[in-house]
Scaffold this motif. Sequence first.
Motif, PDB file in Angstrom:
ATOM      1  N   PRO A  79       0.822  -1.212   0.000  1.00  0.00           N
ATOM      2  CA  PRO A  79       0.000   0.000   0.000  1.00  0.00           C
ATOM      3  C   PRO A  79       0.860   1.269   0.000  1.00  0.00           C
ATOM      4  CG  PRO A  79      -0.826  -1.561   1.610  1.00  0.00           C
ATOM      5  CD  PRO A  79       0.489  -2.103   1.123  1.00  0.00           C
ATOM      6  N   VAL A  81       1.367   5.224   0.780  1.00  0.00           N
ATOM      7  CA  VAL A  81       0.883   6.281   1.661  1.00  0.00           C
ATOM      8  C   VAL A  81       1.670   7.549   1.343  1.00  0.00           C
ATOM      9  CG1 VAL A  81       0.605   7.066   4.037  1.00  0.00           C
ATOM     10  CG2 VAL A  81       0.316   4.644   3.492  1.00  0.00           C
ATOM     11  N   THR A  83       2.604  11.050   2.450  1.00  0.00           N
ATOM     12  CA  THR A  83       2.595  11.767   3.725  1.00  0.00           C
ATOM     13  C   THR A  83       2.605  13.276   3.549  1.00  0.00           C
ATOM     14  OG1 THR A  83       5.005  11.563   3.831  1.00  0.00           O
ATOM     15  CG2 THR A  83       3.692   9.903   4.992  1.00  0.00           C
ATOM     16  N   TRP A  97      -4.846  15.750  -2.111  1.00  0.00           N
ATOM     17  CA  TRP A  97      -4.378  14.378  -2.232  1.00  0.00           C
ATOM     18  C   TRP A  97      -4.886  13.573  -1.046  1.00  0.00           C
ATOM     19  CZ3 TRP A  97      -1.087  18.097  -0.273  1.00  0.00           C
ATOM     20  CH2 TRP A  97      -0.452  17.814   0.925  1.00  0.00           C
ATOM     21  N   SER A  98      -5.053  12.301  -1.275  1.00  0.00           N
ATOM     22  CA  SER A  98      -5.581  11.414  -0.238  1.00  0.00           C
ATOM     23  C   SER A  98      -4.454  10.979   0.699  1.00  0.00           C
ATOM     24  CB  SER A  98      -6.208  10.179  -0.868  1.00  0.00           C
ATOM     25  OG  SER A  98      -6.597   9.277   0.144  1.00  0.00           O
ATOM     26  N   ARG A  99      -4.744  11.003   1.978  1.00  0.00           N
ATOM     27  CA  ARG A  99      -3.776  10.540   2.970  1.00  0.00           C
ATOM     28  C   ARG A  99      -4.048   9.083   3.367  1.00  0.00           C
ATOM     29  NH1 ARG A  99      -4.146  15.835   2.436  1.00  0.00           N
ATOM     30  NH2 ARG A  99      -2.615  17.205   3.354  1.00  0.00           N
ATOM     31  N   GLU A 100      -5.035   8.497   2.747  1.00  0.00           N
ATOM     32  CA  GLU A 100      -5.366   7.087   3.000  1.00  0.00           C
ATOM     33  C   GLU A 100      -4.436   6.191   2.173  1.00  0.00           C
ATOM     34  OE1 GLU A 100      -7.680   6.064   5.241  1.00  0.00           O
ATOM     35  OE2 GLU A 100      -7.857   8.186   5.711  1.00  0.00           O
ATOM     36  N   PRO A 101      -4.136   4.987   2.660  1.00  0.00           N
ATOM     37  CA  PRO A 101      -3.293   4.068   1.873  1.00  0.00           C
ATOM     38  C   PRO A 101      -3.944   3.731   0.532  1.00  0.00           C
ATOM     39  CG  PRO A 101      -3.497   3.305   4.141  1.00  0.00           C
ATOM     40  CD  PRO A 101      -4.464   4.441   3.981  1.00  0.00           C
ATOM     41  N   LEU A 102      -3.120   3.695  -0.508  1.00  0.00           N
ATOM     42  CA  LEU A 102      -3.573   3.382  -1.861  1.00  0.00           C
ATOM     43  C   LEU A 102      -3.089   1.970  -2.194  1.00  0.00           C
ATOM     44  CD1 LEU A 102      -4.959   4.606  -4.408  1.00  0.00           C
ATOM     45  CD2 LEU A 102      -2.666   5.230  -5.172  1.00  0.00           C
ATOM     46  N   GLY A 108      -4.537   7.516  -7.953  1.00  0.00           N
ATOM     47  CA  GLY A 108      -4.885   8.687  -7.161  1.00  0.00           C
ATOM     48  C   GLY A 108      -4.500   9.935  -7.936  1.00  0.00           C
TER      49      GLY A 108
END
Length: 151
Positions: A79, A81, A83, A97-102, A108
């Motif tokens: 995954p 991430v 940061t 941007w997403s801070r959730e695991p991809l 993304g």
Amino acid sequence: MKKIILCLSAITLIAFTSCKDDATKKIEEANVTAAALRDADATKFPKLEFNETEYDFGDIPKGTPVSTVFTYKNTGNAPLVITDIKSTCGCTVPEDWSREPLAPGKTGKFTVTYNASGPNKITKTITVSANTESGSEMVKITANVIDPNTK
């Protein structure tokens, strides 16, 4: 007398250290297996791959904000991430941007807005900090800022 005390101390030290249990008998096989699995996973990294690593806005008027979207994909096997995303100056703002695991194989995106504050050709670097093997990746934006008041 000093020699006798020194000899007795040495003999006592040898006796105490030689009477210890064999440390290899205390190792549990389950812990060894868990450590081997952990070490194997430590070599798996996400890989951040961009559709494009440089975007050219072309000619833009001074004082006009412009934006673009950078799309990326996790082509690794762990995954991803992100940061942090930073630019080289305050006139370039990365956002959304997403801070959730991809998960591996997923995509993304993030937006970069540049406020054209000065004339001439510009190049700005945006650094993406993530849990990739290198720890960071870079993308760039370029533009030719034209001052409409200059003849």
